[in-house]
Scaffold this active site. Structure first.
Site, short mmCIF file in Angstrom:
data_model
loop_
_atom_site.label_atom_id
_atom_site.label_comp_id
_atom_site.label_asym_id
_atom_site.label_seq_id
_atom_site.Cartn_x
_atom_site.Cartn_y
_atom_site.Cartn_z
N ARG A 1 0.82 -1.20 0.00
CA ARG A 1 0.00 0.00 0.00
C ARG A 1 0.86 1.26 0.00
NH1 ARG A 1 -3.87 1.47 5.04
NH2 ARG A 1 -1.82 1.70 6.02
N TYR B 1 -6.12 9.65 0.44
CA TYR B 1 -6.36 8.25 0.13
C TYR B 1 -7.38 7.69 1.12
CZ TYR B 1 -4.29 5.34 3.82
OH TYR B 1 -4.05 4.67 5.00
N PHE C 1 3.62 2.47 6.35
CA PHE C 1 3.83 3.71 5.61
C PHE C 1 3.11 4.89 6.28
CE2 PHE C 1 2.21 6.70 2.45
CZ PHE C 1 3.34 7.04 1.75
N ASP C 2 1.86 4.69 6.68
CA ASP C 2 1.08 5.77 7.32
C ASP C 2 1.76 6.27 8.58
OD1 ASP C 2 -0.56 3.94 5.75
OD2 ASP C 2 -2.26 5.18 6.36
N THR C 3 2.13 5.32 9.44
CA THR C 3 2.72 5.69 10.72
C THR C 3 4.03 6.43 10.53
OG1 THR C 3 1.71 3.74 11.75
CG2 THR C 3 3.53 4.78 12.92
#
Length: 487
Positions: free
Chosen positions: A95, A113, A205-207
């Protein structure tokens, strides 16, 4: 106060101007993997919502990361059937990889997103991106853990989510409440400089994106969301949690050694109201005093513990010197990072050398107090020695703060601002349209049915070197139709 933006820093945030429909303000990316059953329904629902409620131009981008079912065919059909929908095919899973690739090639000034299952109520989409459009914030996230959020999900996922965010708060000092909610947005100029620093290509990735943004001082806006969990989710909890914990360790270690160039995410001087200087009030004095006191209290405890330990094997002077030396090195390092906000390894050796000079002054004060105590009375108790040392350390602490602030870690913002003002040039708009950018989609990809990007071609330097500010100030000229004003 507005000056030219130095190369390598972010431009000042400005309100985005509503553009024509074919030049979207918002690009919503939906990363998918084997979602042939839900993709069409969810994209049509999202498109209908945006067409009815979103007052700016928008685009929906389907990022297919290596699906093995009919997802590419469904995405291609949606691309050809709906003008605001684009589809891209990546040959590798992840992702984070999908988001980084599509975001780095998007020409929209606001990038977002969301998960394909649309677990988040879409009424939160406009509140999510509004602070980015207005120039108020740099990133925005949906939060399922905010007090006013309304969430429907099982106790297992609830426990895992809260435990994960507790780990982030305790290990990385994160202040945001929900790292893994699949509902986020970012301004493009921030993404251009932040994405090359993010190493993870999967669920972490988000964190990593949020932690680096927060440590760099960027503003993160949180939106409480209504969330209904998808019972058919294909996320593997155990493997995802393991990868996330590895990511926490990697990012924490990089932050601890100052290996990340977070200064590239700084805003120009004058963008932050804390840059404004008040007459007679030194900038940042209150915050520095609080940080210095906290570090000093911990250093004192460390010093007393070491002194008691060294005293058991030697005389008071040797024990005092050894304990003071170790605690001084730790104190300088902590104050450098926490109190005065100096990051990275630049001038670190010099700062420690200057800290040792300050240590020498403290050693003279404390050793002198011990010598005076020994001359005044023989055979004093250990408790008396500690009391005298505490008093001497208090006096040395005041002097240490003054020397740190004025000599070791002086505030260089005024000098930097003066230098920037002296070399400032008029800001001109070289773009024929407020959203036309040299980094837009290639002309041969204007209306494709399917695009393929090789993620190996993405170079971090491309994003780091982009310096054009493509946002435009929104100027509203009110029309006064009140006839009474004609008198």
């Amino acid at each position: 106060m507005r000056t030219d933006t130095p190369r390598g820093t972010l431009p000042a945030r400005e309100h985005l101007l509503a553009a024509a429909a074919d030049l979207p303000v918002l690009d919503v990316v939906i990363p998918v993997y084997n979602e042939e059953a839900d993709l069409e329904r969810c994209v049509l629902r999202l498109h209908d919502h945006l067409a009815r409620t979103f007052p700016y131009g928008f685009r929906i981008t389907i990022a297919d990361n290596a699906s093995t079912d009919r997802t590419p065919e469904v995405a291609a059909w949606l691309d050809s059937a709906i003008a605001e929908v684009r589809s891209y095919r990546l040959e590798e899973k992840g992702r984070g990889r999908a988001l980084r690739t599509v975001w780095s090639h998007s020409d929209a000034p606001v990038l977002a997103y969301m998960d394909v299952d649309l677990s988040t109520d879409l009424n939160a989409l406009l509140p999510l991106v509004a602070p980015l459009i207005s120039g108020h914030s740099d990133l925005a996230i949906g939060s399922r853990l905010a007090r006013s959020s309304r969430v429907v999900r099982g106790p297992k996922r609830e426990f895992i989510s809260r435990a994960y965010n507790l780990i982030l708060k305790s290990s990385l000092a994160a202040r945001f409440s929900d790292a893994q909610c699949g509902f986020k947005a970012i301004r493009r100029e921030v993404a251009e400089r932040l994405l090359p620093m993010v190493e993870d290509t999967g669920w972490f990735f988000d964190t990593e994106l949020l932690v680096l943004a927060e440590r760099a001082g960027l503003r993160i806006h949180e939106v409480p969301v209504d969330w209904v969990d998808d019972p058919d989710s294909t996320v593997h909890i155990v493997s995802t949690a393991t990868e996330d914990l590895r990511g926490v360790w990697r990012v924490g270690r990089a932050l601890a050694v100052g290996a990340l160039p977070l200064d590239r995410l700084a805003r120009p001087f004058g963008d932050d109201p804390r840059d404004r200087q008040l007459s007679g009030v030194p900038g940042g004095l209150a915050r520095q005093l609080v940080g210095f006191c906290v570090v000093g209290a911990l250093s004192t405890l460390l010093y007393l513990l070491l002194y008691s330990l060294f005293r058991a094997g030697g005389g008071p002077q040797v024990a005092n010197a050894g304990a003071l030396l170790v605690s001084a090195v730790a104190n300088t390092a902590a104050n450098r990072r926490l109190t005065f906000g100096v990051r990275g390894r630049d001038r670190a050796v010099r700062h420690q050398a200057q800290g040792l000079v300050v240590f020498g002054i403290g050693l003279a004060l404390t050793s002198g107090s011990l010598a005076a105590l020994d001359a005044a009375a023989t055979g004093t108790s250990h408790g008396t020695e500690l009391a005298v040392l505490i008093a001497a350390n208090l006096a040395a602490t005041v002097l240490r703060f003054l020397l740190f602030r004025a000599w070791v870690f002086p505030d260089r913002r005024d000098a930097a601002a003066a230098g920037e003002s002296a070399t400032a040039r008029p800001v001109t708009d070289r773009s024929p349209h407020p959203y036309r950018s040299p980094h837009a989609y290639p002309s041969q990809h204007a209306c494709p049915s399917q695009h393929a990007y090789d993620t190996a071609d993405f170079r971090a330097g491309e994003a780091a070197d982009r310096t054009s500010d493509v946002t435009t100030q929104l100027r509203v000229v009110p029309q006064d139709n009140d006839q009474r004003n004609a008198r």
